[in-house]
Design an enzyme around this catalytic site. Structure first.
Site, mmCIF file in Angstrom:
data_model
loop_
_atom_site.group_PDB
_atom_site.id
_atom_site.type_symbol
_atom_site.label_atom_id
_atom_site.label_comp_id
_atom_site.label_asym_id
_atom_site.label_seq_id
_atom_site.Cartn_x
_atom_site.Cartn_y
_atom_site.Cartn_z
ATOM 1 N NE ARG A 243 50.606 37.113 19.715
ATOM 2 C CZ ARG A 243 51.764 37.252 20.338
ATOM 3 N NH1 ARG A 243 52.893 37.292 19.654
ATOM 4 N NH2 ARG A 243 51.807 37.358 21.655
ATOM 5 C CG HIS A 247 54.361 33.055 19.155
ATOM 6 N ND1 HIS A 247 54.462 33.751 17.975
ATOM 7 C CD2 HIS A 247 55.040 31.895 18.970
ATOM 8 C CE1 HIS A 247 55.193 33.046 17.121
ATOM 9 N NE2 HIS A 247 55.540 31.929 17.697
ATOM 10 C CE1 TYR A 255 53.575 38.490 24.566
ATOM 11 C CE2 TYR A 255 54.070 36.421 25.682
ATOM 12 C CZ TYR A 255 53.632 37.109 24.569
ATOM 13 O OH TYR A 255 53.242 36.408 23.453
#
Ligand SMILES: Cc1ncc(C[n+]2csc(CCOP(=O)(O)OP(=O)(O)O)c2C)c(N)n1
Ligand SMILES: Cc1ncc(C[n+]2csc(CCOP(=O)(O)OP(=O)(O)O)c2C)c(N)n1
Ligand SMILES: [Mg+2]
Ligand SMILES: [Mg+2]
Lengths: 334, 322, 334, 322
Positions: A243, A247, A255
């Site tokens: 990705r 998110h 992260y």
């Protein structure tokens, strides 16, 4: 397991849809920052090859249950850019009339696209049921859906795929392993190196492939779709990818270990495909032209579309609207 | 006209629907050759074959999802839970997926969920639960709970023909306990209509399912009180009109249910009566229900747990004399 | 993978518990026909070796979550025959005071036995949590539980065991594959020949063994318990067996193919073990004596015990009973 | 005294409990380094480490079961659902396993379930649901829903210390919207106690969660009506005494909640008021609630769906003039 690559004309279409998916995603990001997107915005940046390659492996009449990062699938299966954009903005003109948001829409009859819900894993049993129902009606339709590495930890994934296996149903489940579920690395989801090995719990075939190579995605999926259609039962495929955004738009993916994004940038599925495809100047110009008009029109359409009338909130819970529509005591004039 | 038990009436209703409509099929555990834990589907396998009497793996969430998918392509699945308690294992799929489907993208989900339900059979905490309000409080599903064979047959047919999800509750304690003459090929009975079982003027007594029979027994012991007894038959949508009309006549109302107290349908009825007939009320809306506890196994405790005939009599007299 | 057999003294204890399990089961069948058993009665006839062999593989302080056919486990872990019988009859003296029935009881402190509920599969995540909690407290306890071939189709089995795997928790899950889930053959639960292969979905070891050979059950389980305790993570074991009665006492198992019961009769775990163990006359007499007194006492105790006071129905929902205890309007005297 | 947002108060309450009691630990998705979807657990990983801030696989039923098991051996898990809507995926484990545990075998389950809850944030049907009554109607679990930072901090502490399952509902719309001075190491606030936020004589207005703030806004527009405003704070067990006492004083009561109408807590309150204060009632128990529908995404529809300040004013005036 590779089949042969599709004809160049088809590849050019795949190229267009890859570009369209990304272009719409980029415009949606802008609209989000302008506060116009309703609900979260989940990007497919970097994962487009999985949606497009797999969608092109289906036949007319097949069913597909896309998740929130599969706008590419939805477009390639016949939904318009207007559908995508207007649903992001939850407008009256959107496929759900503003009732739902994000990539949650579909059209069983026209596109065979099934609307997902947020609860991950739920589409696996549901698509299994669509394959079951179609078979009962004597139809040879394949039902395909996607789960993430995270969603592959759900009991729904397990119960649904197992039911499909026992019934030998034409179901194809694609695990989009992008290494993360939100911020959670796949190492906290499973001990497996290859999530495709989960197929062994069902006694069904499992395959793994490069999710950033649209032709590999297409060939592996196509073979699985054919096998499923021929009665070889459900097929599980894992495509590895990353990705390339957080998110959702609010998440900066801090992260991610340093260098991860750069490393995957080199594997960008669109750039790679373009190298292989080598579109001519004319072909490219045509695509750009088509993109620009389509995307501008979609954004324009979505922005200009009115919000749904508020009263629609009280419609469509049941076939008979009167069940939930009545005037509360305090709204009645004495 | 055949005399049918409660169980036979349900079975017969499904049978006739399957004969009439090829898209109707059954799903569940042990419903084939074995005929289901309570034998409701006995004989169906031989008549309709394994495809339409589909035995599933032990995975409620999974087969409920499959039923939804089949419904999406035009089938009308009738899903049996071996005991209705196990519907909790499929809760997400029903509450979030099925119940919202029409609303969010226009796709109705014509699935009937059914199974043996309720207490008074010494079956313990996991085979006796009253699950109706979990769903009556979840927009998008109808909840039906008949108390007689003819209502059971008519309502299971209505559920199967309905284009929205329906939850059909079959009280275990009634399966073989009651009989009634029910004509073949009887028509469906509309969902959402209560039934005035007995007319009366002193007060309105409202119940459903097995408790209807305890109410009738209680009335048998109180010839001196004129009670109007209403069988809800449907928990959602409630028949507001029938309830209100009766209360306007009697001015007093009590609700009897074996479901636990807090959040039970009696509270909903209290609110409806307040909103629609407050000025007619000559007494509080009275609740006779189970306490807020799981269903205990030992018969001695289950007796205390469930509303008894004596409880109903006591409550009726107190309200009548209020 | 076999360890060495336990010393003869231990084997004699195992023999006794096998016999005790069966003797209690037979007496319970009689009580059921007399209408004295509350709720269904689920027999372990023919499957006793799995409960006993595995229970003896645990150490003191380990936790075990038995299912309804594991009365043997419960007895071998230190519950009395009185516990078992009184809970079948839901008496005031039973471990649950009549609140629950069947094999649903336990005692975390004294026996480490966890009470199951009817919803199959639920104990897998729960036992995983017990192993997790124990580890957090710095204890080296193993948590073991059982599922049937049917229960191994549940999402709970999958989610629980996967969590245990990711956390590398000392959890041992035993699949009692008796070929049927109620009337449903295992072929309708899974395409797998060996359900132990489900371990491959979790990346954990899986073993299969003869469920009617108590020493094999013991040695395989013991090895797994040790591995789990040593930090090798969860272990999955499948033991094949047959339920020698119907699902519950009301079921005559007429769906079994002809000859199946006879075939398995020959594999009766107790008879087979007796052949190996060759108990002396004296040893056998001692066992018979011990059995008789224990079983008679248990039945007598259970039958003579009073039913629980009805008011107990309103106790123990919360720590504070007053939360649910109050007098409804109609019970108050005006 | 630090000024804390609603979110910070919850966070602070958990922090203090974890400092005070080693058996308290957190479980959930993305609660570690990321700090949770709403950052409620930000900083906890660094302070308490990965064992006590345990990130789980994406499997609610599984990690809820694990929390129950950990509680059985003496831990006090605090389980975060990324959005409370996903609690439906663990429904069986909570309703059947956890809620019955003490009753059936005497083992309390000191687990706190918490998560972002409720509507008014344009989050659509699957990130806005009011799930409180599914659990208030399930005996064996307490349901808490604060509306202020100090109540949130005190009640999360009470839930964590409670020896029974507690469901702690955190309204998303309040997380960063409201601030209050809350002392460090403040004591727990007892579960089951409502709060009279404003005294009044004309009627009693009862609400909880985010709707409390719309009620206050409505009162600001009605200086001429003397309203006694009650914040339930706890949905189960309900503070019957506080409700009844107020109604006996005002003789009129209305309930405002964003939860859907049928089976909402307003019905329960209507029944309680009938049973305990019928003779004091000078008007019907009035409900201002959402309709029986999923929560729509489009703001224009969600506005109509949720009770508005104008709705509350209109209902108040009508009841006051009744
Ligand atoms: C059952 C369930 N639990 C939690 C969530 C909240 N949630 C939304 S997306 C997400 C991460 C999903 O990760 P993955 O399945 O790998 O898909 P990806 O986002 O990586 O495409 C989570 C935890 C959810 N949607 N459904
Ligand atoms: C989740 C769930 N669904 C359905 C049932 C009803 N039921 C009780 S036992 C049983 C069969 C169990 O078969 P298996 O797991 O193989 O165990 P066995 O009885 O063979 O030991 C079923 C379906 C249940 N207890 N739990
Ligand atoms: Mg992922
Ligand atoms: Mg079995």
């Amino acid at each position: 397991m590779k089949g042969d690559a599709p004809p160049r004309a088809v590849q050019l279409e795949m190229y267009y849809y890859l570009r369209l998916t990304r272009a719409l995603d980029e415009r949606a990001q802008v609209l989000y920052k302008q506060g116009k997107v309703v609900g979260g915005l989940f990007s497919s940046l970097g994962q487009e090859a999985i949606s497009i390659g797999s969608a092109f492996a289906l036949e007319k009449g097949d069913y597909v249950g896309p998740m929130i990062r599969n706008s590419g699938t939805v477009l390639a299966r016949g939904h318009t850019a207007r559908d995508v954009m207007s649903n992001y903005l939850a407008k009256a003109t959107s496929p759900t009339g503003g009732k739902d948001n994000s990539q949650h829409f579909g059209d069983i009859e026209r596109t065979g696209v099934i609307s997902c819900i947020s609860m991950l894993g739920t589409l696996v049993p549901v698509m299994t049921g669509m394959a079951l129902g179609a078979r009962m009606k004597g139809e040879k339709r394949v039902a395909m859906t996607y789960v993430g590495d995270g969603a592959s930890s759900t009991g729904d994934f397990y119960e649904g795929l197992n039911f499909a296996a026992v019934q030998r149903l034409p179901v194809v489940v694609i695990i989009e392993n992008n290494g993360y579920a939100y911020s959670t690395p796949t190492s906290k989801q499973s001990l497996l190196r290859n999530l495709a090995d989960k197929s062994k719990a069902f006694g069904i075939p499992g395959y793994a492939g490069d999710g950033n190579d649209v032709l590999e995605v297409h060939s592996i999926t196509k073979r699985c779709v054919e096998d499923a259609r021929e009665g070889k039962g459900p097929q599980l495929i894992e495509f590895k990818t990353l990705r390339m955004r957080g998110h959702a738009t609010h998440d900066d993916a801090s992260y991610y270990p340093p260098g991860l994004l750069d490393e995957w940038m080199k594997k960008d599925p669109i750039a790679r495909f373009e190298k292989k495809l080598k579109p001519t100047k004319e072909e490219k110009a045509a695509v750009e032209e088509r993109l620009k008009t389509t995307v501008d029109d979609a954004v324009d359409f979505a922005e200009k579309s009115p919000p749904p009338p508020g009263e629609n909130a009280l419609q469509g819970v049941f076939e008979d609207d009167s069940i939930i529509q009545f005037t509360p005591w305090w709204k009645r004039d004495a | 006209m055949p005399e049918l038990t409660f169980l036979q009436a349900i079975s017969r209703g499904m049978w006739e629907e399957m004969e009439a409509d090829k898209s109707v099929f059954l799903m569940g555990e042990d419903i084939g050759r074995y005929g289901g834990a309570f034998k409701v589907t006995e004989g169906f396998l031989d008549r309709f074959g394994p495809e339409r009497v589909l035995e599933t793996p032990l995975a409620e969430e999974g087969f409920v999802g499959a039923a939804i998918g089949a419904a999406y392509v035009g089938m009308r699945p009738v899903v049996e839970f071996q005991f209705i308690d196990f519907i909790a294992c499929a809760f997400d799929m029903i509450a979030n997926f099925a119940c919202t489907s029409r609303y969010r993208w226009g796709q109705g989900v014509p699935v009937t969920f059914r199974g043996p339900w309720g207490g008074a059979t010494k079956a313990g905490p996991f085979h006796s639960r009253n699950i109706e309000m979990w769903f009556a409080h979840t927009p998008g599903i109808k909840v039906v709970a008949p108390s007689t064979p003819s209502d059971a047959k008519g309502l299971i047919k209505a559920c199967i023909r309905d284009n929205d999800p329906c939850l059909f509750l079959e009280h275990k304690a009634l399966y073989r306990r009651i009989k009634e003459e029910v004509p073949d090929n009887s028509p469906p009975i509309p969902i959402g209509k209560a039934k005035v079982v007995r007319e009366g003027g002193d007060l309105t007594m409202i119940s459903y399912g097995y408790m209807m029979h305890r109410c009738l027994e209680a009335l048998g012991q109180m010839k001196d009180v004129s009670v109007e007894l209403i069988d809800l038959r449907t928990i959602y949508p409630l028949d507001r009109a029938a309830i209100v009309e009766s209360v306007k006549k009697t001015s007093k109302v009590m609700v009897v249910h074996e479901d636990t107290r807090t959040g039970g349908v009696a509270g909903e009825i209290a609110a409806i009566v307040n909103e629609e007939a407050f000025e007619y009320l000559d007494g509080p809306v009275v609740r006779v229900t189970a306490p807020d506890a799981p269903v205990p196994s030992a018969p001695s405790m289950e007796e205390v747990f469930l509303p008894s005939v004596a409880d109903i009599v006591q409550a009726t007299r107190k309200l009548a004399n209020y």
